[in-house]
Design an enzyme around this catalytic site. Sequence first.
Site, PDB file in Angstrom:
ATOM      1  N   ASP A  96      -9.227   1.413  17.886  1.00 30.00           N
ATOM      2  CA  ASP A  96      -7.837   1.661  17.513  1.00 30.00           C
ATOM      3  C   ASP A  96      -7.398   0.503  16.613  1.00 30.00           C
ATOM      4  OD1 ASP A  96      -5.241   2.745  17.468  1.00 30.00           O
ATOM      5  OD2 ASP A  96      -4.639   1.513  19.177  1.00 30.00           O
ATOM      6  N   GLU A 118      -9.579   5.628  14.560  1.00 27.46           N
ATOM      7  CA  GLU A 118      -8.385   6.437  14.331  1.00 27.46           C
ATOM      8  C   GLU A 118      -7.903   6.249  12.901  1.00 27.46           C
ATOM      9  OE1 GLU A 118      -5.150   7.451  17.446  1.00 27.46           O
ATOM     10  OE2 GLU A 118      -4.459   5.669  16.387  1.00 27.46           O
ATOM     11  N   ASP A 168      -3.622  -0.633  23.606  1.00 27.51           N
ATOM     12  CA  ASP A 168      -4.525  -0.473  22.455  1.00 27.51           C
ATOM     13  C   ASP A 168      -5.950  -0.149  22.923  1.00 27.51           C
ATOM     14  OD1 ASP A 168      -2.574  -1.235  20.308  1.00 27.51           O
ATOM     15  OD2 ASP A 168      -2.534  -3.070  21.488  1.00 27.51           O
TER      16      ASP A 168
END
Length: 170
Positions: free
Chosen positions: A7, A68, A140
Amino acid sequence: MRVIGIDPGLRNLGWGIIDVAGARITHVANGICHSDGADGDLAFRLCALHRQLTDVVQTYHPDEAAVEHTFVNKDAVATLKLGQARGIALLVPAQAGLMVGEYAPNAVKKTVVGVGHAAKVQVDHMVRLHLPGVKIAGPDAADALAIAICHAHHMQSAGRLQAALKRAAG
């Protein structure tokens, strides 16, 4: 197969690693690479993220990676900085020779939660259901584990599709 989900973030870059065996997934590790303004200018911050994420990849030896896509917001400068952190998230696995899957935030949420606009709390809850007993380093890291789970589901779907195509051709 071992998958690392990443992420991207300039201040907090989350990572999560799972092992995938058929439909079964198990938690390996998760954490957060940190960088802040005290680390100096942007170049030094990116270097710190690169070094930390490289250590994670060298420690856990994933077979594939998933990252992502950058979320574009109204602040162009913040979006650009996030994009640069995302570059590190793509570069480190590529340097290790890993294939990197890329997923939109809504696709990750839809895969893990069942709803494309799920809240962070829902993502965290579903990650904990997929990985019982997991201790998550923070939001996260939970998102990174969700990205890894999303990639595992897409790999399984692709594998089923390839098997069906082989059967149909054979």
